[in-house]
Design a protein around this motif. Structure first.
Motif, PDB file in Angstrom:
ATOM      1  N   UNK A 209       3.758  12.039   3.999  1.00 15.28           N
ATOM      2  CA  UNK A 209       4.456  11.429   5.143  1.00 15.28           C
ATOM      3  C   UNK A 209       5.956  11.328   4.887  1.00 15.28           C
ATOM      4  N   UNK A 210       6.339  11.100   3.633  1.00 12.72           N
ATOM      5  CA  UNK A 210       7.743  10.963   3.235  1.00 12.72           C
ATOM      6  C   UNK A 210       8.524  10.133   4.265  1.00 12.72           C
TER       7      UNK A 210
ATOM      8  N   UNK B  23      -0.820  10.588  -2.348  1.00 16.86           N
ATOM      9  CA  UNK B  23      -0.741  11.855  -1.600  1.00 16.86           C
ATOM     10  C   UNK B  23      -0.317  11.619  -0.157  1.00 16.86           C
ATOM     11  N   UNK B  24      -0.903  10.621   0.484  1.00 18.09           N
ATOM     12  CA  UNK B  24      -0.576  10.337   1.888  1.00 18.09           C
ATOM     13  C   UNK B  24       0.878   9.906   2.042  1.00 18.09           C
TER      14      UNK B  24
ATOM     15  N   UNK C 126      11.899   0.663  11.054  1.00 21.99           N
ATOM     16  CA  UNK C 126      10.569   0.050  11.085  1.00 21.99           C
ATOM     17  C   UNK C 126       9.611   0.927  10.283  1.00 21.99           C
ATOM     18  N   UNK C 127       8.691   0.306   9.604  1.00 17.95           N
ATOM     19  CA  UNK C 127       7.742   1.070   8.805  1.00 17.95           C
ATOM     20  C   UNK C 127       6.653   1.645   9.678  1.00 17.95           C
ATOM     21  N   UNK C 128       6.392   2.902   9.478  1.00 17.51           N
ATOM     22  CA  UNK C 128       5.312   3.573  10.195  1.00 17.51           C
ATOM     23  C   UNK C 128       3.999   3.353   9.458  1.00 17.51           C
ATOM     24  N   UNK C 129       2.911   3.423  10.184  1.00 14.80           N
ATOM     25  CA  UNK C 129       1.586   3.447   9.570  1.00 14.80           C
ATOM     26  C   UNK C 129       1.350   4.879   9.093  1.00 14.80           C
ATOM     27  N   UNK C 130       0.847   5.017   7.882  1.00 17.01           N
ATOM     28  CA  UNK C 130       0.543   6.324   7.303  1.00 17.01           C
ATOM     29  C   UNK C 130      -0.979   6.430   7.218  1.00 17.01           C
ATOM     30  N   UNK C 131      -1.535   7.501   7.779  1.00 24.37           N
ATOM     31  CA  UNK C 131      -2.984   7.654   7.833  1.00 24.37           C
ATOM     32  C   UNK C 131      -3.482   8.526   6.687  1.00 24.37           C
TER      33      UNK C 131
END
Length: 181
Positions: free
Chosen positions: A125-126, A120-121, A9-14
């Motif tokens: 997070x990679x 960059x974010x 599942x894709x995570x939210x990246x802040x």
């Protein structure tokens, strides 16, 4: 499904000014609006201009599929009272624990640092736990090349790719970022 293909599942990246979040069906109208802009389409390899009916709906469905070759995030500015869709950023899965990053920003947000902040974010997070990320940009898009170099990507050579919107092969610059290994 191959053994090396993971269902994640894709995570939210802040990021400071926005979040990178998985696509939603409700994004269709704003993605059509921005991706349908000829200036956006001509700086990507795969967005046709004009957009064929149903193409963005199909794009969203592919992005939401449990097994996919590319993870796609919307650059969503609502946490800073911005619009829900300011652009798209993605990671296309490659072999040997590598991916290719791609992105586009709506013209209203060009030269605002949003693209650099999104890259960059996502690199920080990679989310695919890659060892290496690649990217390529059209040589007539030096602003996108600056995004990559500002984010620590290194130029590795020239190539070319077919651009659907231009109906032509376009020279590119290719970049790499080693994350580990």
């Amino acid at each position: 499904m191959s053994l090396d293909q993971k269902i994640n599942p894709q995570a939210v990246v802040h990021a400071d000014r926005f979040d990178l979040r998985p696509l939603r069906k409700s994004d269709l109208g704003l993605i059509e609006l921005h991706a349908g802009d000829e200036r956006v389409a001509q700086m990507t390899a795969s967005i046709p201009h004009p957009l064929p009916p149903g193409s963005i709906k199909a794009f969203i469905e592919r992005a939401q599929a449990p097994v996919r070759d590319e993870d796609v995030w919307v650059i969503d500015g609502t946490k800073a009272q911005g619009p829900e869709v300011m652009g798209i950023i993605s990671l296309e899965k490659m072999d040997r624990n590598q991916s290719e990053i791609g992105y586009w920003i709506a013209p209203a947000y060009w030269n605002t640092g949003h693209a650099s902040e999104a890259v960059e974010a996502l690199v920080a997070a990679n989310p695919l736990e890659n060892e290496t990320m690649f990217a390529s940009v059209f040589q007539d898009n030096p602003a996108s090349a600056r995004v990559l170099t500002n984010c620590g990507f290194e130029y590795i050579g020239d190539a070319e790719v077919f651009c659907v919107a231009r109906n032509a092969t376009v020279p590119t610059w290719t970049y790499i970022k080693k994350l580990r290994g």
